[in-house]
Design a protein around this motif. Sequence first.
Motif, PDB file in Angstrom:
ATOM      1  N   GLY A 118      47.796  24.452  71.169  1.00 51.22           N
ATOM      2  CA  GLY A 118      47.902  25.330  72.331  1.00 51.22           C
ATOM      3  C   GLY A 118      48.744  24.734  73.446  1.00 51.22           C
ATOM      4  O   GLY A 118      49.416  25.455  74.174  1.00 51.22           O
ATOM      5  N   ARG A 135      46.865  29.453  78.684  1.00 43.38           N
ATOM      6  CA  ARG A 135      47.388  29.138  77.346  1.00 43.38           C
ATOM      7  C   ARG A 135      46.396  29.456  76.240  1.00 43.38           C
ATOM      8  O   ARG A 135      46.786  29.574  75.089  1.00 43.38           O
ATOM      9  CB  ARG A 135      47.762  27.656  77.259  1.00 43.38           C
ATOM     10  CG  ARG A 135      49.004  27.312  78.012  1.00 43.38           C
ATOM     11  CD  ARG A 135      49.278  25.828  77.892  1.00 43.38           C
ATOM     12  NE  ARG A 135      50.455  25.494  78.654  1.00 43.38           N
ATOM     13  CZ  ARG A 135      51.466  24.804  78.164  1.00 43.38           C
ATOM     14  NH1 ARG A 135      51.431  24.356  76.945  1.00 43.38           N
ATOM     15  NH2 ARG A 135      52.511  24.541  78.910  1.00 43.38           N
ATOM     16  N   THR A 136      45.124  29.569  76.558  1.00 39.28           N
ATOM     17  CA  THR A 136      44.130  29.849  75.533  1.00 39.28           C
ATOM     18  C   THR A 136      43.844  31.338  75.377  1.00 39.28           C
ATOM     19  O   THR A 136      43.121  31.730  74.474  1.00 39.28           O
ATOM     20  CB  THR A 136      42.817  29.107  75.828  1.00 39.28           C
ATOM     21  OG1 THR A 136      42.293  29.578  77.073  1.00 39.28           O
ATOM     22  CG2 THR A 136      43.041  27.607  75.891  1.00 39.28           C
ATOM     23  N   GLU A 140      52.506  24.444  71.652  1.00 39.02           N
ATOM     24  CA  GLU A 140      52.951  25.786  71.259  1.00 39.02           C
ATOM     25  C   GLU A 140      54.088  25.779  70.237  1.00 39.02           C
ATOM     26  O   GLU A 140      54.948  26.654  70.248  1.00 39.02           O
ATOM     27  CB  GLU A 140      53.355  26.605  72.492  1.00 39.02           C
ATOM     28  CG  GLU A 140      52.199  26.875  73.416  1.00 39.02           C
ATOM     29  CD  GLU A 140      52.569  27.767  74.573  1.00 39.02           C
ATOM     30  OE1 GLU A 140      53.563  27.473  75.268  1.00 39.02           O
ATOM     31  OE2 GLU A 140      51.875  28.787  74.755  1.00 39.02           O
ATOM     32  N   HIS A 166      48.368  30.924  70.607  1.00 40.09           N
ATOM     33  CA  HIS A 166      47.353  31.224  71.629  1.00 40.09           C
ATOM     34  C   HIS A 166      46.235  30.194  71.504  1.00 40.09           C
ATOM     35  O   HIS A 166      45.358  30.328  70.643  1.00 40.09           O
ATOM     36  CB  HIS A 166      46.799  32.634  71.456  1.00 40.09           C
ATOM     37  CG  HIS A 166      47.874  33.680  71.372  1.00 40.09           C
ATOM     38  ND1 HIS A 166      48.692  33.997  72.442  1.00 40.09           N
ATOM     39  CD2 HIS A 166      48.280  34.452  70.342  1.00 40.09           C
ATOM     40  CE1 HIS A 166      49.544  34.941  72.073  1.00 40.09           C
ATOM     41  NE2 HIS A 166      49.317  35.219  70.808  1.00 40.09           N
ATOM     42  N   SER A 178      53.714  33.438  68.145  1.00 38.86           N
ATOM     43  CA  SER A 178      53.119  33.226  69.466  1.00 38.86           C
ATOM     44  C   SER A 178      51.835  32.438  69.256  1.00 38.86           C
ATOM     45  O   SER A 178      50.943  32.894  68.534  1.00 38.86           O
ATOM     46  CB  SER A 178      52.787  34.553  70.148  1.00 38.86           C
ATOM     47  OG  SER A 178      53.938  35.332  70.324  1.00 38.86           O
ATOM     48  N   VAL A 197      43.949  34.954  74.235  1.00 32.95           N
ATOM     49  CA  VAL A 197      44.418  35.636  73.031  1.00 32.95           C
ATOM     50  C   VAL A 197      44.606  37.109  73.388  1.00 32.95           C
ATOM     51  O   VAL A 197      43.659  37.767  73.814  1.00 32.95           O
ATOM     52  CB  VAL A 197      43.411  35.483  71.873  1.00 32.95           C
ATOM     53  CG1 VAL A 197      43.883  36.218  70.640  1.00 32.95           C
ATOM     54  CG2 VAL A 197      43.176  33.999  71.567  1.00 32.95           C
TER      55      VAL A 197
END
Length: 127
Positions: free
Chosen positions: A77, A23-24, A80, A50, A48, A26
């Motif tokens: 994150g 999830r982190t 989201e 990130h 989106s 980029v």
Amino acid sequence: MNKLLIAATVTALGLTTASARDRTAVPEATLDGKPVSCVRTTDVRSTSVHGDSVIDFHMNGGKVYRNTLPMSCPGLGFEERFLHKSSIGEYCSVDIITVLQSPGLTPGVSCGLGKFQPVKLVKVAAR
């Protein structure tokens, strides 16, 4: 009294599970022009998120603006999704977003946006 335009952006999650992706992470991108202070909310097709500090704004027409928040936004994150309120119909670098928490889209932490940097996302080859 002016009516307040409320633009809520709720990022749609794909079919990928949280454990199947970072999830982190980029996505890699190259710069595609000078940063701007604002983008029109009506031109944003999707976003989106990130991690807790980067949001890509995907625009109508295919352009992407990357916003790197000046400070980390705890919970962004993970959730989201976020809420944005505007009286002028724009996301601007001086604006505040609020993380929407589950269940029930409860307002969470509020954080400031940064400048909107145009980028071209690097295409990743399918495996």
